[in-house]
Write a protein that holds these residues in place. Structure first.
Motif, mmCIF file in Angstrom:
data_model
loop_
_atom_site.group_PDB
_atom_site.id
_atom_site.type_symbol
_atom_site.label_atom_id
_atom_site.label_comp_id
_atom_site.label_asym_id
_atom_site.label_seq_id
_atom_site.Cartn_x
_atom_site.Cartn_y
_atom_site.Cartn_z
ATOM 1 N N TRP A 120 70.581 72.113 17.879
ATOM 2 C CA TRP A 120 70.746 72.698 19.205
ATOM 3 C C TRP A 120 70.080 74.076 19.374
ATOM 4 O O TRP A 120 69.430 74.338 20.400
ATOM 5 C CB TRP A 120 72.243 72.750 19.564
ATOM 6 N N GLU A 143 67.805 75.060 22.558
ATOM 7 C CA GLU A 143 68.307 76.180 23.372
ATOM 8 C C GLU A 143 67.214 77.244 23.533
ATOM 9 O O GLU A 143 66.946 77.739 24.630
ATOM 10 C CB GLU A 143 69.537 76.771 22.686
ATOM 11 N N ARG A 144 66.542 77.547 22.407
ATOM 12 C CA ARG A 144 65.480 78.553 22.461
ATOM 13 C C ARG A 144 64.275 78.054 23.268
ATOM 14 O O ARG A 144 63.658 78.816 24.017
ATOM 15 C CB ARG A 144 65.052 78.932 21.040
ATOM 16 N N GLU A 177 65.004 78.629 26.793
ATOM 17 C CA GLU A 177 64.886 80.067 27.132
ATOM 18 C C GLU A 177 63.424 80.473 27.291
ATOM 19 O O GLU A 177 63.076 81.272 28.162
ATOM 20 C CB GLU A 177 65.509 80.920 26.022
ATOM 21 N N LEU A 235 73.099 68.746 26.143
ATOM 22 C CA LEU A 235 72.820 69.823 27.105
ATOM 23 C C LEU A 235 74.077 70.254 27.863
ATOM 24 O O LEU A 235 74.248 71.434 28.162
ATOM 25 C CB LEU A 235 71.747 69.369 28.094
ATOM 26 N N TYR A 291 72.785 73.763 33.999
ATOM 27 C CA TYR A 291 72.672 74.292 32.645
ATOM 28 C C TYR A 291 72.338 75.779 32.763
ATOM 29 O O TYR A 291 71.205 76.143 33.079
ATOM 30 C CB TYR A 291 71.581 73.573 31.836
ATOM 31 N N ARG A 292 73.330 76.624 32.588
ATOM 32 C CA ARG A 292 73.135 78.088 32.647
ATOM 33 C C ARG A 292 72.298 78.500 33.855
ATOM 34 O O ARG A 292 71.322 79.252 33.727
ATOM 35 C CB ARG A 292 72.501 78.588 31.349
#
Ligand code: URA
Length: 245
Positions: free
Chosen positions: A161, A165-166, A169, A187, A204-205
């Motif tokens: 993950w 995740e990176r 970003e 996710l 998602y964020r």
């Protein structure tokens, strides 16, 4: 509109086929890890022994991330893979598609979605005017092939993950599309049933996220291709709204 009309719209006959034989852009990113990035990584690590990268994925740039993924032994998938598959495409894409994990052909070639499911994914992209590598990035929930193409175990998805995740970003996409249940669960960090999760906008964020069927499932399940077409239209509308807003 009949089902055949829908399938034709997607550039597909009753059996899904590419409208035009568009070769996949060869943009595999795993191979060329920079020397500088490699210096951050543990050296001479025995296969299968979990190790933490010297810097956390959360702080990595693309080269460091590619090197870390290529050398990763955070879970047992690292023992059996031929190569890790980081992802492919435009690193500043508005569209991010996330699949489950590499299969045999992806493991061989180092690029996601290059087998039969990948051909279908390319057709689906083409149906809404998209092309791999062109404002589109394709990644997987796990970067190494699960043996026998089994579903990744939760602990394997969890170990991988930080890399995804990176990637999110760094890419900062305007829309994330989860292809199938493992990607959606990774996710959204919750149990997902595709039938219930599709057709709704998830978050998602702060990034809109849409769940749809995995192309490999669609290859086996003709009736749900019409639903996938609805999902593609929903994605397109969502992107238009996101760009307008
Ligand atoms: N299926 C996936 O989920 N990912 C790939 O890269 C290939 C097949």
């Amino acid at each position: 509109m009949t089902r055949n009309d829908i399938l034709r719209e997607m550039g597909l006959g009753p059996v899904w086929r590419l409208r035009t034989a568009t070769p996949a852009t060869p943009v595999a990113e795993v191979a060329a890890a920079s020397t500088a990035a490699a210096e951050h990584l543990p050296q001479n690590v025995p296969a299968g022994e979990p190790v933490a990268p010297a810097i956390a994925p959360a702080a990595m740039d693309w080269d460091e991330l590619a090197a870390a993924v290529a050398a990763c032994r955070q879970c047992r998938l690292g023992e059996t893979r031929k190569q890790a598959v980081l992802g492919v495409g435009d690193r500043h894409a508005d569209w991010l598609f996330v699949g489950e994990g590499p299969g045999a052909e992806e493991d061989e070639r180092g690029e996601p979605f290059v087998g039969q499911a990948g051909k279908l994914l390319d057709s689906m992209l083409a149906a809404i005017g998209l092309k791999r590598g062109n404002d589109v990035y394709i990644a997987n929930a796990v970067k190494c092939r699960p043996p026998g193409n089994r579903t990744p175990e939760p602990e394997e998805a969890a170990a991988c993950w930080p890399y995804l995740e990176r990637q999110i970003e760094l890419i900062r996409p305007k829309l994330i599309v989860a292809l199938g249940r493992p990607a959606a669960q990774t996710l959204l960090q919750t149990e997902v049933k595709i039938a219930a999760a599709r057709g709704r906008l998830h978050d998602y964020r702060g990034i809109p996220l849409i769940v749809t069927y995995h192309p490999a499932y669609l290859l086996r399940t003709l009736p749900d291709k019409a639903l996938a077409w609805e999902d593609l239209c929903f994605m397109k509308r969502t992107m238009q709204a996101s760009r307008a807003g």
